[in-house]
Scaffold this motif. Structure first.
Motif, PDB file in Angstrom:
ATOM      1  N   ALA A   1      24.732 -30.519  58.249  1.00 26.16           N
ATOM      2  CA  ALA A   1      25.010 -30.160  56.861  1.00 26.16           C
ATOM      3  C   ALA A   1      24.096 -28.985  56.519  1.00 26.16           C
ATOM      4  CB  ALA A   1      24.719 -31.341  55.950  1.00 26.16           C
ATOM      5  N   GLU A   2      24.638 -27.961  55.868  1.00 28.39           N
ATOM      6  CA  GLU A   2      23.822 -26.800  55.498  1.00 28.39           C
ATOM      7  C   GLU A   2      24.396 -26.132  54.258  1.00 28.39           C
ATOM      8  OE1 GLU A   2      25.081 -23.060  58.139  1.00 28.39           O
ATOM      9  OE2 GLU A   2      24.390 -24.729  59.388  1.00 28.39           O
ATOM     10  N   SER A   3      23.510 -25.447  53.536  1.00 23.54           N
ATOM     11  CA  SER A   3      23.928 -24.766  52.322  1.00 23.54           C
ATOM     12  C   SER A   3      22.972 -23.616  52.026  1.00 23.54           C
ATOM     13  CB  SER A   3      23.950 -25.744  51.147  1.00 23.54           C
ATOM     14  OG  SER A   3      24.675 -25.208  50.066  1.00 23.54           O
ATOM     15  N   GLU A   4      23.504 -22.618  51.315  1.00 21.58           N
ATOM     16  CA  GLU A   4      22.711 -21.446  50.941  1.00 21.58           C
ATOM     17  C   GLU A   4      22.449 -21.458  49.437  1.00 21.58           C
ATOM     18  OE1 GLU A   4      24.679 -17.893  52.328  1.00 21.58           O
ATOM     19  OE2 GLU A   4      25.041 -18.797  54.292  1.00 21.58           O
ATOM     20  N   TYR A   5      21.280 -20.936  49.071  1.00 22.78           N
ATOM     21  CA  TYR A   5      20.859 -20.855  47.671  1.00 22.78           C
ATOM     22  C   TYR A   5      20.397 -19.415  47.419  1.00 22.78           C
ATOM     23  CZ  TYR A   5      20.914 -25.791  48.700  1.00 22.78           C
ATOM     24  OH  TYR A   5      21.304 -27.028  49.135  1.00 22.78           O
ATOM     25  N   PRO A   6      21.335 -18.516  47.125  1.00 21.96           N
ATOM     26  CA  PRO A   6      21.017 -17.080  47.046  1.00 21.96           C
ATOM     27  C   PRO A   6      20.062 -16.689  45.925  1.00 21.96           C
ATOM     28  CG  PRO A   6      23.283 -17.488  46.363  1.00 21.96           C
ATOM     29  CD  PRO A   6      22.749 -18.779  46.886  1.00 21.96           C
ATOM     30  N   ASN A   7      19.953 -17.472  44.892  1.00 21.06           N
ATOM     31  CA  ASN A   7      19.112 -17.105  43.749  1.00 21.06           C
ATOM     32  C   ASN A   7      17.828 -17.915  43.656  1.00 21.06           C
ATOM     33  OD1 ASN A   7      21.075 -15.207  42.864  1.00 21.06           O
ATOM     34  ND2 ASN A   7      22.244 -16.901  41.998  1.00 21.06           N
ATOM     35  N   ASN A   8      17.469 -18.611  44.738  1.00 21.11           N
ATOM     36  CA  ASN A   8      16.289 -19.468  44.708  1.00 21.11           C
ATOM     37  C   ASN A   8      15.388 -19.205  45.910  1.00 21.11           C
ATOM     38  OD1 ASN A   8      18.722 -21.374  43.540  1.00 21.11           O
ATOM     39  ND2 ASN A   8      16.825 -21.517  42.372  1.00 21.11           N
ATOM     40  N   THR A   9      14.099 -19.428  45.708  1.00 19.61           N
ATOM     41  CA  THR A   9      13.135 -19.286  46.798  1.00 19.61           C
ATOM     42  C   THR A   9      13.125 -20.564  47.637  1.00 19.61           C
ATOM     43  OG1 THR A   9      11.290 -20.228  45.560  1.00 19.61           O
ATOM     44  CG2 THR A   9      11.671 -17.831  45.332  1.00 19.61           C
ATOM     45  N   PRO A  10      12.642 -20.484  48.872  1.00 20.06           N
ATOM     46  CA  PRO A  10      12.505 -21.708  49.674  1.00 20.06           C
ATOM     47  C   PRO A  10      11.633 -22.767  48.980  1.00 20.06           C
ATOM     48  CG  PRO A  10      12.309 -19.803  51.093  1.00 20.06           C
ATOM     49  CD  PRO A  10      12.338 -19.291  49.681  1.00 20.06           C
ATOM     50  N   GLU A  11      10.601 -22.332  48.278  1.00 22.80           N
ATOM     51  CA  GLU A  11       9.723 -23.277  47.575  1.00 22.80           C
ATOM     52  C   GLU A  11      10.480 -24.032  46.475  1.00 22.80           C
ATOM     53  OE1 GLU A  11       8.941 -19.957  47.984  1.00 22.80           O
ATOM     54  OE2 GLU A  11       7.531 -20.245  49.645  1.00 22.80           O
ATOM     55  N   GLN A  12      11.332 -23.328  45.754  1.00 26.45           N
ATOM     56  CA  GLN A  12      12.129 -23.986  44.711  1.00 26.45           C
ATOM     57  C   GLN A  12      13.084 -25.000  45.323  1.00 26.45           C
ATOM     58  OE1 GLN A  12      13.722 -20.311  43.074  1.00 26.45           O
ATOM     59  NE2 GLN A  12      12.643 -20.665  41.122  1.00 26.45           N
TER      60      GLN A  12
END
Length: 153
Positions: free
Chosen positions: A32-43
């Motif tokens: 399972a995987e997903s992208e979060y283009p507007n967020n930092t890895p820390e968030q």
């Protein structure tokens, strides 16, 4: 040999009871995987930790790029898992989920994988991957819906 035969019988019985659903999303990693283009890895990591805690999981291990959440299995799932990978002297099985997060393009990307784990009487750890379509779809739903919901609060 008996344990392998028992696992085969249980798997045959369970597969005859219900058809496995199709995957919600085919991914290159097979996880399972997903992208979060507007967020930092820390968030994203903070949102994952929050999600695990809200669902009764314990944060077992955490670093900059991953978090492992665990929860004790209950009921029939616990019993069948203990028969498959443990014995009468092993601990109650736990379901564990490892979320890995990294920087990706201008945002972050997360992957999730799950397994069952029990500790035997003399300390050895027995593990079995939980990677059927039901589990992958559940993890995919967490990454696609649950985490963005927390990020957008």
């Amino acid at each position: 040999m008996k344990k392998l035969l028992l696992i085969g019988i249980i798997a045959t019985f369970l597969s005859g009871c219900a058809q496995e659903p199709q995957l919600l999303k085919q991914t290159a990693s097979g996880k399972a995987e997903s992208e979060y283009p507007n967020n930092t890895p820390e968030q994203v990591m903070d949102a994952i930790v929050q999600r695990c805690n809200e669902r009764g999981f314990v944060i077992e291990d955490q670093s900059k790029n991953y978090v492992i959440c665990s929860k004790q299995m209950e009921g029939a799932q616990s019993m069948l898992t203990q028969i498959a990978i443990g014995n009468a002297y092993s601990t109650t099985p736990q379901v564990k989920v490892r979320y890995s997060v990294s920087k990706f393009k201008s945002g972050a990307k997360a992957w999730a994988e799950s397994w069952a784990e029990t500790q035997m009487a003399f300390g050895q750890i027995q593990r079995a991957p939980l990677n059927n379509n039901n589990v992958r779809n559940e993890l995919q739903s967490v990454l696609d819906k649950g985490i963005p919901e927390i990020l957008n609060r």
